[in-house]
Design a protein around this motif. Structure first.
Motif, PDB file in Angstrom:
ATOM      1  N   UNK A 185       0.843  -1.206   0.000  1.00  0.00           N
ATOM      2  CA  UNK A 185       0.000   0.000   0.000  1.00  0.00           C
ATOM      3  C   UNK A 185       0.877   1.254   0.000  1.00  0.00           C
ATOM      4  N   UNK A 186       1.949   1.240   0.784  1.00  0.00           N
ATOM      5  CA  UNK A 186       2.867   2.381   0.809  1.00  0.00           C
ATOM      6  C   UNK A 186       3.477   2.625  -0.563  1.00  0.00           C
ATOM      7  N   UNK A 187       3.902   1.546  -1.235  1.00  0.00           N
ATOM      8  CA  UNK A 187       4.491   1.699  -2.569  1.00  0.00           C
ATOM      9  C   UNK A 187       3.490   2.302  -3.544  1.00  0.00           C
ATOM     10  N   UNK A 188       2.238   1.876  -3.454  1.00  0.00           N
ATOM     11  CA  UNK A 188       1.202   2.425  -4.328  1.00  0.00           C
ATOM     12  C   UNK A 188       0.971   3.902  -4.037  1.00  0.00           C
ATOM     13  N   UNK A 189       0.921   4.250  -2.762  1.00  0.00           N
ATOM     14  CA  UNK A 189       0.707   5.645  -2.390  1.00  0.00           C
ATOM     15  C   UNK A 189       1.868   6.532  -2.850  1.00  0.00           C
ATOM     16  N   UNK A 190       3.086   6.042  -2.695  1.00  0.00           N
ATOM     17  CA  UNK A 190       4.254   6.803  -3.151  1.00  0.00           C
ATOM     18  C   UNK A 190       4.181   7.030  -4.656  1.00  0.00           C
ATOM     19  N   UNK A 191       3.825   5.978  -5.386  1.00  0.00           N
ATOM     20  CA  UNK A 191       3.708   6.087  -6.840  1.00  0.00           C
ATOM     21  C   UNK A 191       2.656   7.130  -7.216  1.00  0.00           C
ATOM     22  N   UNK A 192       1.513   7.107  -6.547  1.00  0.00           N
ATOM     23  CA  UNK A 192       0.450   8.065  -6.858  1.00  0.00           C
ATOM     24  C   UNK A 192       0.838   9.488  -6.483  1.00  0.00           C
ATOM     25  N   UNK A 193       1.394   9.667  -5.294  1.00  0.00           N
ATOM     26  CA  UNK A 193       1.748  11.016  -4.846  1.00  0.00           C
ATOM     27  C   UNK A 193       2.805  11.651  -5.743  1.00  0.00           C
ATOM     28  N   UNK A 194       3.768  10.854  -6.155  1.00  0.00           N
ATOM     29  CA  UNK A 194       4.791  11.391  -7.058  1.00  0.00           C
ATOM     30  C   UNK A 194       4.179  11.768  -8.405  1.00  0.00           C
ATOM     31  N   UNK A 195       3.201  10.979  -8.855  1.00  0.00           N
ATOM     32  CA  UNK A 195       2.520  11.325 -10.096  1.00  0.00           C
ATOM     33  C   UNK A 195       1.731  12.617  -9.969  1.00  0.00           C
ATOM     34  N   UNK A 196       1.040  12.776  -8.843  1.00  0.00           N
ATOM     35  CA  UNK A 196       0.282  14.006  -8.612  1.00  0.00           C
ATOM     36  C   UNK A 196       1.195  15.220  -8.511  1.00  0.00           C
ATOM     37  N   UNK A 197       2.427  14.995  -8.070  1.00  0.00           N
ATOM     38  CA  UNK A 197       3.392  16.106  -7.973  1.00  0.00           C
ATOM     39  C   UNK A 197       4.024  16.444  -9.313  1.00  0.00           C
ATOM     40  N   UNK A 198       3.673  15.679 -10.360  1.00  0.00           N
ATOM     41  CA  UNK A 198       4.162  15.993 -11.693  1.00  0.00           C
ATOM     42  C   UNK A 198       5.423  15.257 -12.093  1.00  0.00           C
ATOM     43  N   UNK A 199       5.872  14.292 -11.303  1.00  0.00           N
ATOM     44  CA  UNK A 199       7.084  13.550 -11.654  1.00  0.00           C
ATOM     45  C   UNK A 199       6.779  12.509 -12.731  1.00  0.00           C
ATOM     46  N   UNK A 200       7.794  12.184 -13.503  1.00  0.00           N
ATOM     47  CA  UNK A 200       7.634  11.218 -14.574  1.00  0.00           C
ATOM     48  C   UNK A 200       7.624   9.786 -14.078  1.00  0.00           C
ATOM     49  N   UNK A 201       7.404   8.880 -15.031  1.00  0.00           N
ATOM     50  CA  UNK A 201       7.285   7.460 -14.688  1.00  0.00           C
ATOM     51  C   UNK A 201       8.548   6.896 -14.035  1.00  0.00           C
ATOM     52  N   UNK A 202       9.768   7.230 -14.506  1.00  0.00           N
ATOM     53  CA  UNK A 202      10.959   6.687 -13.847  1.00  0.00           C
ATOM     54  C   UNK A 202      11.044   7.064 -12.366  1.00  0.00           C
ATOM     55  N   UNK A 203      10.701   8.317 -12.041  1.00  0.00           N
ATOM     56  CA  UNK A 203      10.748   8.743 -10.642  1.00  0.00           C
ATOM     57  C   UNK A 203       9.679   8.018  -9.829  1.00  0.00           C
TER      58      UNK A 203
END
Length: 279
Positions: A185-203
């Motif tokens: 769940x943490x990994x999923x949340x990190x992935x989503x939050x980074x996406x919402x912050x505008x970071x690309x797929x590699x990040x």
């Protein structure tokens, strides 16, 4: 048009039926996989355990070897191996049904489905992504409930382990499951939050991977398995790999079967539109 007259493309009850069917098929596939590939290794492990137990009994009763031999000979299995094989498949199917229910609930939440059956307006129907969503959820389930706990406490053949440590081993395995779920769940949340912050797929992927690595580190803070594993290394490795392979079959079949109706709808949609547009 009234709300009750609007279509509900993702009602919960049909989804539950779909999840039960997918879970049952996945459990059956996993059970047959274990029966055909892992059970021969289990039979070898049982024979080795019987030899080891007989040797220990002979050592403990060195002064009465004949008596020790008679006790070993009198030991009988409570259930025959054929009954155990059937029980393996039945248990796998029942477990698959239970997993299918929880899988359906998680899938419904990911689609924004409300308990009453009406989908969230912000989550429009998109059959084209259902395969990705279903397989992604199956992969997350495998990671959280199978792979991460197994990396810390890999499966052992039957007969391995002291009866006095059963409660301790069950507690450790439950703790590993909880940590695996929370880490996923943490990994999923990190992935989503980074996406919402505008970071690309590699990040986003790197952040999720870092969360998984942190979860694995937390798992290895748990105590070691309290029991020794007196099984040849080759046999032990094969058994553990096949046990993990059974979990791959379970989650892979579950995700694929669950998404199959959406793929059929996706393929039939162009034909339906063409037929409706024909004068």
């Amino acid at each position: 048009m009234s709300v009750s007259a609007q279509p509900t493309p993702y009602p919960l009850l049909p989804l539950l039926g779909r999840g039960l069917a997918a879970g049952g098929i996945a459990g059956l596939a996993s059970g047959l996989f274990s029966l055909l590939l892992a059970e021969p290794l289990m039979d070898r492990a049982i024979r080795l355990e019987e030899k080891r137990s007989a040797a220990e009994a002979a050592t403990a009763h060195a002064g009465a070897s004949h008596s020790g031999h008679s006790h070993a000979a009198e030991a009988e299995e409570l259930f025959s191996r054929g009954t155990q094989h059937l029980g393996l498949v039945v248990t796998a199917v029942v477990a698959g049904l239970a997993i299918g229910v929880f899988f359906t609930l998680a899938y419904a939440l990911s689609r924004g489905l409300r308990p009453g059956g009406a989908p969230n307006r912000s989550a429009p129907r998109d059959d084209g992504r259902d395969w990705q969503r279903s397989m992604g959820l199956a992969g997350a389930g495998f990671l959280a409930l199978s792979l991460l706990p197994a990396l810390r406490y890999p499966a052992n053949p039957p007969g391995v382990g002291d009866g006095g440590t059963v409660t301790e081993r069950q507690g450790l395995w439950l703790a590993a499951l909880v940590i695996g779920v929370l880490g996923t769940v943490l990994a999923h949340q990190v992935h989503q939050r980074l996406g919402q912050a505008g970071h690309g797929l590699p990040v986003r992927q790197s952040g999720a991977a870092a969360a998984v690595v942190a979860t694995l580190a937390a798992l290895f803070l748990l105590p070691d398995n309290p029991d020794a594993v007196p099984v040849p290394a080759t046999l032990l490795w094969d058994f553990r790999m096949l046990s993990l392979g059974g979990q791959v079959v379970l989650w892979g079949v579950l995700g694929a079967v669950f998404a199959a109706p959406s793929l059929r709808r996706q393929r039939s949609a162009p034909r339906e539109r063409s037929a409706s547009s024909t004068p």
